[in-house]
Design an enzyme around this catalytic site. Structure first.
Site, PDB file in Angstrom:
ATOM      1  N   GLU A   1       1.027  -1.175   0.005  1.00 49.49           N
ATOM      2  CA  GLU A   1      -0.097   0.052  -0.084  1.00 49.49           C
ATOM      3  C   GLU A   1       0.874   1.364   0.084  1.00 49.49           C
ATOM      4  O   GLU A   1       0.247   2.254   0.340  1.00 49.49           O
ATOM      5  CB  GLU A   1      -0.871  -0.059   1.321  1.00 49.49           C
ATOM      6  N   GLY A   2       2.342   1.135  -0.381  1.00 49.95           N
ATOM      7  CA  GLY A   2       2.978   2.283  -0.327  1.00 49.95           C
ATOM      8  C   GLY A   2       3.556   2.636   1.185  1.00 49.95           C
ATOM      9  O   GLY A   2       4.130   3.451   1.292  1.00 49.95           O
TER      10      GLY A   2
END
Length: 377
Positions: free
Chosen positions: A323-324
């Site tokens: 998710e970064g």
């Protein structure tokens, strides 16, 4: 619409300014803090200075997290720790501030942008500004069919290019790139195995959500079958993305290429962004000079891709959530490097203590001669 040729990016992308980097390196030699004591932060400051074309480097003031979202049909085989078609729940958690990347972004004041490239859900479940770019609903099962049609692959790449242009035009000065997907590590690992010429077992990992041994074997088999479909189209990156990629991966690839065109640096997250970066590098060999590897995700495919691109991860904390998040954790290091490079004072030899210039052969004045000591008996 003319057919997109990713190889054209090779002529559009230039490297960060080498002259500026030399100036930044020379300035670093003059700082009061000795060279080397800041470790890799010196290198980061010089890289950012070259990317900006500015000495001293400017602070990173408008970073943004960009997450491309999509579902992958291969998840139906039980290759993910999450249920097939469930990526929209990941998106909702980010939007509600209930995910790790959202919590971290909120604390650090970094805005998050989510782009639905290929979620498999009703559009009404999410805000209009998230779903309005969707290329298709879910991507095909890459072990037996193409992920996208050629037209959809081009549409997805152009979507990523458009998002990069929007960010650059709005003043974003650094991108933290990630993905929100279910099943996404399987096509990502397939792309890396195909481009690196290796076998499925070498690149198959446990994914961000973690899988047991049986699921790992299913994933390995899916990548093996997808590789048979990928190898015949290795000569065309767009066909490769259509065959074994997905809408979110194709959009991410387009985003990375256009970000390099716009001279906008990017911090990569995990195996999905690494796979897209590897495809982009195949199209434009200078593009990786605009990217940083945020962290080591533990996925063997990511390690292989980063090694191929000569990108060394900034962090290795065992963060596998995706998710970064790992890339966002690296942002403070980049900001710190910029602060050190710009704000630490320079030091010079005081003029009054500098030796006077003299002609060749001229004797030093007595006050500069070394003290004569009597010879020992």
């Amino acid at each position: 619409m003319s057919r997109l040729n990713l190889d054209d990016f090779s002529d559009l992308i230039e490297r960060p300014d080498s002259g500026t980097r030399r100036d930044a390196e020379e300035r670093r030699q003059r700082l009061a803090v000795p060279p080397g004591v800041l470790g890799r932060l010196d290198e980061l400051g010089e890289w950012l200075s070259a990317a900006q074309g500015a000495v001293p480097v400017r602070p990173v003031e408008q970073p943004r997290v960009v997450l491309f979202a999509g579902d992958h049909g291969v998840a139906e085989l039980g290759v993910s720790g999450r249920p097939a078609g469930g990526a929209h729940e990941l998106v909702r958690a980010v939007l509600d501030g209930a995910s790790p990347v959202a919590a971290l972004a909120r604390r650090t004041g970094v805005p998050v942008r989510v782009v639905d490239a290929g979620l498999d859900c009703d559009p009404e479940l999410l805000p209009a500004d998230v779903v309005r770019h969707r290329v298709r609903r879910g991507s095909g099962r890459i072990d037996v069919e193409d992920a996208l049609t050629p037209e959809e692959a081009e549409q997805a790449v152009r979507l990523g290019m458009a998002i990069a242009d929007e960010e650059a035009d709005s003043g974003t000065d650094l991108i933290v790139l990630g993905d929100l997907s279910v099943g996404g590590t399987t096509p990502a690992s397939t792309l890396i195995a195909a481009l690196c010429g290796t076998d499925a077992s070498v690149v198959t990992g446990r994914g961000g959500a973690g899988i047991d041994d049986l699921a790992w074997m299913r994933k390995c088999a899916a990548i093996r079958d997808a590789l048979r479909r990928a190898r015949p189209v290795l000569g065309d990156q767009l066909e490769l993305l259509a065959a074994v990629g997905g809408a979110d991966l194709a959009a991410t690839t387009g985003f990375l290429l256009q970000s390099a065109v716009r001279r906008m640096p990017v911090i990569l997250d995990g195996v999905v962004s690494a796979a897209c970066a590897l495809v982009a590098q195949r199209a434009a060999f200078r593009a990786p000079d605009w990217w940083l590897a945020g962290h080591a995700s533990g996925e063997p495919a990511q390690a292989k891709a980063l090694d191929r691109m000569a990108l060394d991860p900034l962090l290795d904390h065992g963060v596998t959530v995706g998710e970064g998040t790992g890339a966002l954790l690296a942002l403070p290091l980049v900001r710190a490097a910029a602060a050190f490079a710009a704000d630490l004072p320079e030091t010079r030899l005081p003029e009054e203590n500098a030796p006077e210039a003299r002609e060749p052969g001229e004797k030093l004045p007595e006050e500069h001669l070394p003290e004569q000591r009597p010879a020992e008996d």
